[in-house]
Design an enzyme around this catalytic site. Structure first.
Site, short mmCIF file in Angstrom:
data_model
loop_
_atom_site.label_atom_id
_atom_site.label_comp_id
_atom_site.label_asym_id
_atom_site.label_seq_id
_atom_site.Cartn_x
_atom_site.Cartn_y
_atom_site.Cartn_z
CD GLU B 308 -2.94 -0.83 -0.33
OE1 GLU B 308 -3.71 0.00 0.08
OE2 GLU B 308 -3.42 -1.92 -0.43
CB SER B 593 -47.26 -33.33 37.60
OG SER B 593 -48.23 -33.68 37.69
#
Lengths: 132, 895
Positions: B308, B593
């Site tokens: 770059e 239950s």
């Protein structure tokens, strides 16, 4: 014959040493916890957390001992050590609760080491009740 | 605002063939990128965050840290010319609204760009004026006019520069990015005696993306020989300090860790790093993991410079040489092959400006680049660039910075990546979607090798190295380790807790690190079990169910650590990755239950024991307004007189309803409340059989108290939160409160163990060893609309629900639907037997239940039950020697 006498004498001395450790030992008033789980790594954490507590680093001590709780969640000893931190931090209600949790996890027949930790848990409850 | 590099076409990378043949040496001493300068630097945003409140959580000493950050801020308002970024303070404080700060990130570029436009427009108007005047004024005034014009130009240009300078400093010194909070699982703890299976450890290493090593043990690698493991851990920052990288060896026998050595030392405990399980994202979904310059591998810097900006350490932000070189290359090739922007210019463009291709923008970029270079040193700029650059996309989430890209593509932290992997990442700067290695592996490979060739050309790697690494595969993981909300139901629960304590904006922008209690092993085991059961139910009942009903059967489940209340797994939908309605938290269904333990515990508190005889004959209970309630057993049968233990373990409704009336409904409600049911329950008889709707989470809260021996232990999903600097912010402590007598709880636990051993949960034996002595309770609502199961071992509590969203009846009971999910989940975990210590006020007794008298083991119908001492009858039943002989024969045949 002398050899055997020497062996017996050494054994007697050794046993008497043990008994002094058993009966004198450390009491809660020594300000060191008697908690010991039998898992060496967890016990190392308990020792570290207890040292932090005695240095007044209560928050970090609490974190260290909670880590120990996660490693050995059914061990009463870690809760005993944690209850000491809560006691020192002035969190008396929490101290009682952790000590009671510890007491609920001790088996009915305990070793002498566990007996010391159990005594310590009871001591924490008494101290916290006196102070709150 | 487009930031991605791949969208811009003015790329700077020169094709390999065009590069200068003369090998370029690595940056000279003094210019070479070095970690020394950045040693004390933190790359993260500098805002201090404080929790909204401290209730239920412990605020740490980091508040002090936040204050000190605030002090720094006040002391550092004026920019210093050279390199202030490292120590630059956070200008916002914990009380400042993060909304404003997050806006800064998104609007700064716009505002700067807009301002620049305005200013350049003014310049243009100023320029027009002299042209008109020059035609009318005599030549003698021309000189003076030009001077004035020049002065005006200087003033305007000066204003532009001052303005640009202020923008540069304010953003670079302040909060640079909005970082979403990262959410982690629990960290696996290894120590001698830890419960862990070989499969569990192997899966954990896979989640953490540890590489299996056959040679040198590098960080993040492991080796396995049968039950023995060697692990080179990575190290991690925890609440209580850093866990360093370690070399760990251990073996696993009988689901326990043995012979653990940490760096050659015995008796240690070591933590692996936690698994990253998600984040809390803002609307724009820009995500990054910040890295500081000293954390970056030198080869990444070399590759970046080679590709770059080879003159990065020589220019002042703008490189005339670079522009000339790009121009020459483009003229030679007849196409735009290379851009002349420096890394600084790219950063300025991405960070402050837009990507519009105008001369004005380009000029502003150049000025701002020069200014940036004036204020900050090269390493600071490079670090910002490496954290800013766009490198990929995961759905709505934009992957920014090399730190996150390393995890996204390779599942590894940046410091562990090798040259060929770093080269690929650098190659992606040119176009992350064009060179996406998952979608276009060939393109990505070419681009990577191009980067490696540039590194070779410029002397960063040798010919041998180049040859070797160019031959390496891409090594990209199939799926990103860092998936967006991998466990949505659990994360939903975490977010609800976080939103109680933190501002939404802080969570989305302050880079908090949230350490949760999730155990990926349990979570995935629960998900697998659901998938198996759904598949099996579809096969078994498919035609029966689908013929009448089109919607899919749904399910939800929660697993916790039974002693600490830490939630380790949550499933909220048949499809565990679905982010919609979370049934684990929000589906309120009749519990059937599952409510019975509250009835029986209330009875035990009032002096009933497991041998107390209950009447299971038909019962009719009068209700107000002349109504009646006549509950029936599930099997439509009556079972006469039977011991309490049998009534509970077989879940008989008639006996329970009668017991509830004896005990008193209000007492049952009181017990339910103490167990942890926060909802106000109706005071009606049918509550005893579960005519109340609760969510799986609420049921878990209730059973947590039962599993923890009567100690209410609030459920927790978060252990601690660190701020963006890694400092402790908040810790969520374990809390316990004794609400029941240990003796009473021991008796109830025993009855619930009987439920698994001989009652409605006995099918668990198909999957789990009976010696584990597990406890639990099935639940089935009217017409089998809901299938429930809640059960626990010595270390895990699990609650599972199955049913239809529209309450359509299912073919399932609690035992045939929810229980298998629970049991199958436990089969792949290291389960600790339920071995509750007997409290001092309890004794195991042989009892003749019919005679309500103490008995002997050889007596017919004698049951061996734990009894609270004050409930043990004094009466002693005799059964003679015949019973002993009969019993001996029975036992012999039973065996």
């Amino acid at each position: 014959m002398m050899k055997w006498k020497a062996v017996v004498l050494v054994c007697c001395l050794w046993l008497s040493g043990c008994s002094s450790i058993i009966f004198i030992g450390q009491t809660p008033e020594d300000n060191k916890t008697a908690a010991e789980t039998g898992l060496v790594a967890v016990d190392n954490l308990i020792v570290r957390g207890d040292e932090q507590r005695r240095r007044g680093q209560l928050d970090i001590a609490s974190a260290t001992l909670e880590r120990a709780v996660r490693l050995a969640p059914r061990s009463p000893d870690v809760y005993v050590a944690l209850s000491r931190v809560k006691l020192d931090a002035g969190q008396y209600s929490a101290a009682v609760q952790f000590a009671q949790k510890a007491l609920s996890l001790f088996p009915s027949k305990v070793s002498w080491k566990q007996e010391r930790a159990r005594t310590e848990a009871q001591w924490v409850i008494n101290e916290a009740n006196k102070k709150r | 605002m487009a930031r991605s590099s791949d969208k811009s076409t003015d790329k700077k990378t020169k094709p390999v063939k065009k590069m200068a043949q003369k090998p370029v040496k690595k940056p000279a001493a003094g210019k070479k990128p070095t970690a020394k300068k950045a040693a004390a630097k933190k790359p993260v945003n500098k805002k201090a965050v404080a929790p909204k409140k401290t209730s239920g959580a412990k605020s740490s000493a980091s508040n002090g840290a936040a204050k000190s950050a605030g002090k720094k801020a006040s002391a550092k308002k004026t920019p210093v010319k050279k390199a202030p970024a490292k120590k630059a303070p956070q200008k916002t404080t914990s009380k400042s609204k993060p909304k404003a700060s997050s806006k800064t990130a998104t609007t700064a570029k716009k505002s700067s760009a807009q301002k620049t436009k305005k200013i350049t427009t003014k310049k243009a108007s100023v320029k027009k004026a002299p042209i008109k005047k020059s035609t009318t004024k005599p030549p003698s005034n021309k000189k003076g006019f030009l001077l004035r014009l020049f002065l005006v130009f200087l003033v305007v240009a000066g204003g532009v520069i001052i303005y640009a300078d202020a923008i540069i400093i304010s953003k670079f010194d302040g909060k640079r990015w909005s970082i979403p909070a990262k959410v982690y699982s629990r960290a696996l703890e290894l120590f001698d005696g830890a419960e862990l299976s070989v499969d569990q450890l192997r899966r954990e290493l896979q989640w953490l993306n540890y590489r299996e090593s056959f040679g040198d043990m590098k960080r993040g690698s492991f080796r396995q020989r049968g039950e023995s493991f060697e692990i080179s851990s990575r190290g991690f920052d925890f609440w209580d300090g850093r866990e360093s990288a370690h070399y760990v060896s251990l073996s696993i026998r009988n689901n326990k860790v043995r012979r653990l050595e940490v760096d050659g030392q015995r008796n240690e405990v070591v933590r692996l790093e936690p698994v990253l399980i998600g984040g809390i994202y803002p609307a724009h979904n820009e995500d990054r993991v910040l890295v500081s310059f000293d954390q970056v591998p030198p080869n990444l810097v070399y590759a970046l410079l080679a590709v770059e900006d080879r003159d990065f350490y020589d220019h002042w932000g703008v490189s005339l040489r670079g522009i000339a070189r790009a121009l020459w290359t483009n003229v030679k090739t007849g196409a735009v092959k290379q851009g002349g922007s420096t890394l600084t210019q790219q950063l300025v463009k991405n960070f402050y400006l837009t990507s519009e291709r105008t001369l004005t923008r380009k000029a502003t970029e150049a000025v701002m680049s020069l200014l940036l270079e004036m204020h900050y040193d090269k390493d600071d700029i490079l670090e910002a660039y490496m954290n800013e650059v766009y490198l990929g996309q995961s759905g709505k989430r934009a992957i920014h910075g090399f730190g996150l890209a390393g995890l996204f593509y390779f599942g590894q932290p940046l410091r562990e990546l090798e040259i060929h992997q770093l080269a690929l990442l650098v190659g992606l700067v040119k176009g992350a979607s064009w060179y996406d290695p998952r979608r276009h592996p060939k393109r990505a490979m070419d681009r990577r090798n191009q980067v490696l060739s540039l590194m070779l050309d410029q002397g960063y790697i040798s010919v041998d190295q180049h040859k070797r690494v160019s031959a390496r595969p891409l090594d990209v993981i199939k799926k990103p380790m860092y998936e967006d909300e991998k466990y949505p139901a659990f994360l939903d629960l975490v977010k609800r807790q976080l939103h109680r304590d933190y501002h939404d904006e802080d969570l989305k922008s302050e880079g908090l690190r949230v350490f949760t209690t999730l155990d990926p092993g349990v979570q995935e085991s629960l998900e697998r079990s659901f998938a198996n059961i759904f598949s099996s139910i579809d096969q078994q009942y498919g035609t029966q169910v689908q013929g009448k009903h089109q919607a899919a059967l749904q399910g939800a489940g929660i697993f916790t650590h039974s002693n600490t209340g830490e939630v380790v797994a949550v499933v909220g939908d048949r499809r565990p990755r679905y982010k919609g309605f979370n049934r684990a938290l929000d589906a309120y269904r009749p519990v059937g239950s599952l409510m019975k333990p509250a009835v029986y515990l209330s009875a035990i508190e009032q002096g009933y024991h497991l041998g107390s005889m209950l009447d299971d004959n038909p019962v009719t209970i009068s209700l107000p307004a002349g109504k009646e309630w006549s509950p029936k057993n599930f099997d439509k049968q009556s079972h006469g007189m039977l011991p309490l233990q049998v009534a509970l373990s077989r879940s008989y409704n008639q006996a329970t309803a009668r017991l509830a009336m004896d005990v008193g409904i209000n007492n049952i409600l009181d017990v339910a409340k103490r167990l942890g049911v926060k909802k106000t329950l109706p005071s009606v008889p049918s509550i005893s059989l579960g005519a109340v709707s609760l969510s799986p989470y609420e049921v878990t809260e209730m059973y947590q108290t039962i599993a923890a021996g009567g100690f209410n232990t609030p459920l927790r999903t978060i252990r601690f939160v660190l701020d963006n600097q890694g400092k402790p912010l908040q810790r969520y402590e374990i809390d316990v409160e004794q609400r029941f007598d240990p003796g009473d709880m021991f008796v109830l636990n025993s009855a619930l163990q009987e439920t698994i051993a001989k009652g409605t949960g006995k099918s668990a034996a198909r999957w789990l060893d009976p010696s584990l002595a597990l406890a639990g309770k099935t639940g089935t609502s009217d017409d089998q609309r809901d299938s429930w199961f809640a059960g626990y071992s010595g270390n895990y509590l699990g609650v599972v629900w199955l049913g239809y969203d529209d309450n359509f009846p299912t073919p399932l009971t609690g035992g045939t639907g929810a229980l298998p999910v629970w049991a199958k989940t436990l089969t792949s975990l290291a389960v600790v037997p339920l071995d509750t210590p007997k409290p001092g006020n309890v004794e195991w007794v042989w009892l003749d239940a019919e005679k309500q008298a103490r008995s002997q083991s050889h007596c017919d119908k004698a049951i061996f039950i734990p009894m609270v001492v004050n409930t043990i009858p004094e009466k002693q039943a005799q059964c003679g020697q015949a019973g002993r002989v009969m019993n001996w024969f029975n036992q012999w045949f039973d065996d």
